[in-house]
Design an enzyme around this catalytic site. Sequence first.
Site, PDB file in Angstrom:
ATOM      1  N   ASP A  13      24.596 -25.049  26.563  1.00  0.00           N
ATOM      2  CA  ASP A  13      24.075 -23.691  26.648  1.00  0.00           C
ATOM      3  C   ASP A  13      22.574 -23.681  26.371  1.00  0.00           C
ATOM      4  OD1 ASP A  13      24.802 -20.693  26.640  1.00  0.00           O
ATOM      5  OD2 ASP A  13      23.705 -20.910  24.757  1.00  0.00           O
TER       6      ASP A  13
ATOM      7  N   GLU B 218      22.409 -26.078  31.233  1.00  0.00           N
ATOM      8  CA  GLU B 218      21.945 -24.765  31.666  1.00  0.00           C
ATOM      9  C   GLU B 218      20.430 -24.819  31.477  1.00  0.00           C
ATOM     10  OE1 GLU B 218      22.898 -20.048  30.867  1.00  0.00           O
ATOM     11  OE2 GLU B 218      22.815 -21.401  29.148  1.00  0.00           O
TER      12      GLU B 218
END
Length: 473
Positions: A113, A150
């Site tokens: 993330d 990401e």
Amino acid sequence: MSRYASCGGGPVRASWEFKEMVKALHGAGIEVILDVVYNHTNEADDENPYTTSFRGIDNKVYYMVDLNNNAQLLNFAGCGNTFNCNHPTVMELILDSLRHWVTEYHVDGFRFDLASVLCRGTDGTPINAPPLVKAISKDSVLSRCKIIAEPWDCGGLYLVGKFPNWDRWAEWNGKYRDDIRRFIKGDAGMKGNFATRIAGSADLYRVNKRKPYHSVNFVIAHDGFTLYDLVSYNNKHNDANGEGGNDGCNDNFSWNCGIEGETSDANINALRSRQMKNFHLALMVSQGTPMMLMGDEYGHTRYGNNNSYGHDTAINNFQWGQLEARKNDHFRFFSKMIKFRLSHNVLRKESFIEKYPLSLNINATEMLMKEFPTKKRSRNDITWLEDNWYNEESRFLAFMLHDGNGGDIYLAFNAHHFSIKTAIPSPPRNRNWYRVVDTNLKSPDDFVTEGVSGISETYDVAPYSAILLEAKQ
């Protein structure tokens, strides 16, 4: 976490159940990719300190702080603090954590993330060769894992196509998401970008030893609109979150097809259905690794809420009844399109299909024009049936994929509000074209596995629709 155990079983049972889940999924041929958040913790910011762990142990070691401003916490994660990932002590913690999930729980990989935080030094400055990212890439235990970034953070460090990867890291392709959304909804000037994304985003990933599968293609993720909401709302509707609508992304590239939100208008609903199928078709024929959001296969809605993580309600709970009600229509199309992709290797190539000299400084249309400046110029794997790249108003794209054995695939996407009569090229020798997909048709005619014969020299591609033809004997 104790609450993850069934029937209040406690942390030991939660751990055991997770292992059993992984074992069962592996038995069904399903890999487990764990979403990990090493960019921030729950300890909040300086205004609302929530001391539960690291800031009570050694705040300056575990968090990025501004030493020129009373060691105030830096916030590149949007949650009040930023984990100091490239500090040697923090690196060791993260690596031990990752190894633990692999050796103890047998997970197959990780999605990181806001991974651009991992590319910042201890003072928050971006660095080109972050020690943690390199260590993950080279680690002997993690070497067999899939690792996915990401490649952005909330501080503006946008690294799509540029994430330091050591030829191992895959990336969430945010440019794919945006370009596919904009073309399908009918934005001008997007055809070249759309073609480049469909073809595997060579402008981003054909560097060193990277492959098309390093691009994780997606239209929808857990953040943002669902697929149904993408075609049903122009604006986010986040009032239920209690933040005055200030939360959630404002740039959704969505289109409500004429009416905001739920409607009984049959024409609007039919258009929305076509658009969802168009998005799914584009995703399934794109080179790279496709990613879907659970629930999109039946048309799940959050009623325009694009930041719903805090709700334990129907907007986030899988609606099995809706899946059952739509299994012969929307779900059927999605399922058959996935199976079609899996059975056609031409849609899952391990090398890039373009052969133009790579340049990261020219836009997608210019790249395509360099390689295919005239109509029907063919190169081994693909034929772009296009001589209109520079027309900003052109929202139609047709091309053929060649599998080398005559089983060619013809695709056409029409994002105009009017139909296009397109010329169908001759099929390979001793083959005929069969219509497999026409998103303008109702189920079950929208997807016919064996194909429909009788394709003539032209085909009327309806407004906001797409077709797929397969060459067969």
